[in-house]
Scaffold this active site. Structure first.
Site, short mmCIF file in Angstrom:
data_model
loop_
_atom_site.label_atom_id
_atom_site.label_comp_id
_atom_site.label_asym_id
_atom_site.label_seq_id
_atom_site.Cartn_x
_atom_site.Cartn_y
_atom_site.Cartn_z
NE ARG A 70 39.40 24.52 45.61
CZ ARG A 70 40.33 24.28 44.68
NH1 ARG A 70 40.87 23.07 44.59
NH2 ARG A 70 40.74 25.22 43.87
N PRO A 71 42.47 23.44 49.95
CG PRO A 71 44.69 22.90 50.25
CD PRO A 71 43.44 22.39 49.61
CG HIS A 72 39.48 28.31 46.74
ND1 HIS A 72 39.08 27.67 45.57
CD2 HIS A 72 39.24 29.63 46.54
CE1 HIS A 72 38.63 28.58 44.71
NE2 HIS A 72 38.72 29.77 45.27
CB CYS A 75 40.42 33.88 42.55
SG CYS A 75 40.24 34.48 40.84
CB CYS A 86 40.46 31.82 36.55
SG CYS A 86 39.38 32.72 37.69
CB CYS A 88 39.10 30.85 40.98
SG CYS A 88 40.77 30.84 40.31
CD GLU A 112 43.15 37.86 43.79
OE1 GLU A 112 42.66 37.54 42.69
OE2 GLU A 112 42.48 37.99 44.82
CG ASP A 146 51.97 28.61 42.01
OD1 ASP A 146 51.82 29.36 43.00
OD2 ASP A 146 51.19 27.67 41.75
NE ARG A 148 49.00 28.99 43.94
CZ ARG A 148 48.10 28.28 43.28
NH1 ARG A 148 46.84 28.28 43.68
NH2 ARG A 148 48.46 27.57 42.23
CB SER A 169 43.76 20.28 44.96
OG SER A 169 44.60 21.10 44.17
#
Length: 220
Positions: A70-72, A75, A86, A88, A112, A146, A148, A169
């Site tokens: 998992r790429p997290h 937050c 959220c 998160c 973030e 977004d 990211r 995800s």
């Protein structure tokens, strides 16, 4: 829009250290926390090896099941302070346990607020209080919906020996970007739905606007 670099620069593991983890609900496990040199964005991202991650790598290299990853995205409000705006924090907690059970990695990425930063995220919250949704608020601040970029995540994975994975995800953009960076996503596995009165609109917009795999209960 994300564009894959012509050539992905090589990153290396700079340090490994074992860290015992304990969550507020009492769940405990241990992680092999790894830091990196050579990441494209120069940020201090972390990889947490969970469960029997070494065996998972060995099995994958032999053609067996790919490790769970998992790429997290960081937050602070959700992961640390338990914000209900959220999902998160609950996703982080869920991911650590699920990955520890199967062997794999959690990438904790310092991006973030979908990449716009903590202060800008809180500015976006204020705009959401005035009626904008989570994506509209970012745009109103002059930022992307977004921002990211998972280039550093792909570098980290390759440094760890992960060139194929099962992706934990709900976000299809993570799979698209990682595949564009040379990572074979063999399976997409959604997280649970962590619904609260404060985040129902947030989750609904993610499902409708960016095709997150979130099965929300039907309204009465």
């Amino acid at each position: 829009m994300f564009e894959a670099p012509a050539a992905l620069a090589k990153a290396t593991i700079r340090r490994q250290v074992s860290v015992p983890l304990r969550f507020p609900d009492g769940y405990a496990t241990s992680a092999r926390v790894m830091t990196f040199d050579g990441l494209a964005d120069g940020k201090e991202h972390l990889a947490l090896g969970l469960g029997d991650w070494q065996r998972a790598l060995t099995k994958s290299a032999a053609g067996g099941r790919a490790p769970l990853v998992r790429p997290h995205s960081e937050c602070l409000t959700g992961d640390v302070f338990g914000s209900q705006r959220c999902d998160c924090g609950p996703q982080l907690r869920e991911a650590v346990e699920r990955i520890a059970e199967q062997g794999g990695f959690l990438l904790y990425l310092r991006q973030e607020g979908r990449g716009i930063g903590l202060y800008a995220k809180l500015d976006a919250y204020a705009l959401q209080d005035d009626g904008l949704d989570t994506y509209q608020a970012n745009v109103a601040l002059g930022r992307g919906e977004d921002e990211r970029d998972y280039t550093a995540a792909a570098q980290m994975l390759l440094a760890l020996g992960v060139d194929r994975l099962r992706l934990l995800s709900n976000n299809p953009d993570k799979a698209t970007q990682l595949e564009g960076l040379g990572i074979d996503v063999t399976q997409r596995i959604p997280t649970g739905v962590h619904l609260s009165a404060a985040n129902v609109r947030y989750l609904s917009v993610k499902a409708s606007h960016t095709a997150h795999t979130i099965e929300l209960p039907l309204a009465e």
